[in-house]
Motif scaffolding. Sequence first.
Motif, PDB file in Angstrom:
ATOM      1  N   ARG A 165       3.621   2.285   9.370  1.00 17.33           N
ATOM      2  CA  ARG A 165       3.020   3.278   8.483  1.00 17.33           C
ATOM      3  C   ARG A 165       3.804   4.585   8.530  1.00 17.33           C
ATOM      4  NH1 ARG A 165      -2.930   4.826   9.977  1.00 17.33           N
ATOM      5  NH2 ARG A 165      -1.797   5.934  11.621  1.00 17.33           N
ATOM      6  N   LYS A 168       7.108   4.219   6.651  1.00 18.25           N
ATOM      7  CA  LYS A 168       6.819   4.157   5.213  1.00 18.25           C
ATOM      8  C   LYS A 168       6.756   5.573   4.650  1.00 18.25           C
ATOM      9  CE  LYS A 168       3.059   3.493   1.945  1.00 18.25           C
ATOM     10  NZ  LYS A 168       1.630   3.147   1.758  1.00 18.25           N
ATOM     11  N   ARG A 169       5.995   6.428   5.334  1.00 18.59           N
ATOM     12  CA  ARG A 169       5.795   7.785   4.826  1.00 18.59           C
ATOM     13  C   ARG A 169       7.037   8.647   4.987  1.00 18.59           C
ATOM     14  NH1 ARG A 169      -0.410   8.495   7.140  1.00 18.59           N
ATOM     15  NH2 ARG A 169      -1.450   8.070   5.152  1.00 18.59           N
ATOM     16  N   ALA A 172      10.653   5.303   3.594  1.00 19.51           N
ATOM     17  CA  ALA A 172      10.620   4.304   2.523  1.00 19.51           C
ATOM     18  C   ALA A 172      10.059   4.858   1.222  1.00 19.51           C
ATOM     19  CB  ALA A 172       9.804   3.096   2.976  1.00 19.51           C
ATOM     20  N   LEU A 173       9.053   5.713   1.317  1.00 22.83           N
ATOM     21  CA  LEU A 173       8.383   6.197   0.114  1.00 22.83           C
ATOM     22  C   LEU A 173       9.332   6.971  -0.794  1.00 22.83           C
ATOM     23  CD1 LEU A 173       5.692   6.283  -1.344  1.00 22.83           C
ATOM     24  CD2 LEU A 173       5.174   8.401  -0.155  1.00 22.83           C
ATOM     25  N   TYR A 201      10.889   0.498  -2.027  1.00 25.94           N
ATOM     26  CA  TYR A 201      10.044   0.566  -0.832  1.00 25.94           C
ATOM     27  C   TYR A 201      10.566  -0.369   0.255  1.00 25.94           C
ATOM     28  CZ  TYR A 201       6.222  -0.547   2.313  1.00 25.94           C
ATOM     29  OH  TYR A 201       5.481  -0.790   3.440  1.00 25.94           O
ATOM     30  N   ASN A 202      10.842  -1.607  -0.107  1.00 18.67           N
ATOM     31  CA  ASN A 202      11.288  -2.587   0.885  1.00 18.67           C
ATOM     32  C   ASN A 202      12.688  -2.293   1.401  1.00 18.67           C
ATOM     33  OD1 ASN A 202       9.081  -4.675   1.191  1.00 18.67           O
ATOM     34  ND2 ASN A 202       9.271  -4.636  -1.026  1.00 18.67           N
ATOM     35  N   MET A 205      12.201   0.564   3.920  1.00 15.92           N
ATOM     36  CA  MET A 205      11.706   0.098   5.220  1.00 15.92           C
ATOM     37  C   MET A 205      12.843  -0.515   6.029  1.00 15.92           C
ATOM     38  SD  MET A 205       8.445   0.882   5.452  1.00 15.92           S
ATOM     39  CE  MET A 205       7.641  -0.200   6.641  1.00 15.92           C
ATOM     40  N   TYR A 291      11.982  -7.439   5.077  1.00 23.41           N
ATOM     41  CA  TYR A 291      11.831  -6.430   4.029  1.00 23.41           C
ATOM     42  C   TYR A 291      12.926  -6.566   2.971  1.00 23.41           C
ATOM     43  CZ  TYR A 291       8.042  -3.928   6.352  1.00 23.41           C
ATOM     44  OH  TYR A 291       6.821  -3.584   6.890  1.00 23.41           O
TER      45      TYR A 291
END
Length: 323
Positions: A165, A168-169, A172-173, A201-202, A205, A291
């Motif tokens: 998480r 991601k923030r 990736a975002l 996104y992937n 990551m 990913y």
Amino acid sequence: MKLAEIYMQFQSDITIIEKELESSVKSNNDILQEASIQLLKAGGKRIRPVFVLLAAKFGQYDICALKHIAVPLELIHMGSLVHDDVIDDAELRRGKKTIKSQWNNRIAMYTGDFIFGKAIETTTFFDNPKIHEILANAMLEMCLGEIEQIKDQYNWEQNFRIYLRRIKRKTALLIAVSCELGALAAKADYKTQRNLYRFGYNVGMAFQITDDVLDFIGTEEQLGKPAGGDLRQGNVTLPALYAMHKDPDIFNLIKEMLATKFPENIDLTEILTEVKQSGGIEYSLSISDRYLQKAYDALEQLPDIEEKQYLREIAAYIGKRKF
């Protein structure tokens, strides 16, 4: 096609973006001007602007409009790096002195804020509220990621979900949004926008997981800083998490070090070796590969144009990069 060749395909437009970046951080304040330009000249792969340009090829490509998406996304990334260096008390980035080490923490924080402000200002070129909504949400999520990292600093009781998480923030975002906004600004259809978001996104990551692996296996010359820097700063990443969950002895070793907050000049050789021998590197790379496969799956849903293969090449580069 190699990554450098892909960049060459967009060389003239990347040059336009570079000039716009330099123009956007101009200030009447000498310190802000010098600090911002120093950060800009420190370089970087400009991955986010390139994703904007590639995504826009699936719609109506117009560099005069796209630069107003590519530039703020890179500025947001730059501003977050300045703040990161303050939080991590980092002296070097890409082998060069950070703004906080050349000036001080206050100058660094205000420089980061200044760059964020310039990013928002540049985006006012667009009157589409969806663009502003996506960008604002990305900035909010990045801030949450930063807060989470601060909260979990030196925390040896983390789990894989918390780690995923956080990255991601933090990483990736913004890459996902670069792909999405490039398509949106080029008026690509909604399905294409969503598949490009999924791809970004992937890839993002995988990019961050690979980055965290390199922090354990890279050389100081490659990284621009000593290996194990993340752990030294109290940030427990995937290779260490795996090792700690697999072996109680490694857990206790890292826990003991985290509890002391890594005294200056402490030798991390034993920890780095234990993490490597635990299989943490191989496990992390296998997660990165998962990913990447999801990114390739998203690509398959996109129209068959030349830039689709370029995106595949960049994803492949991210999966095998060495620095």
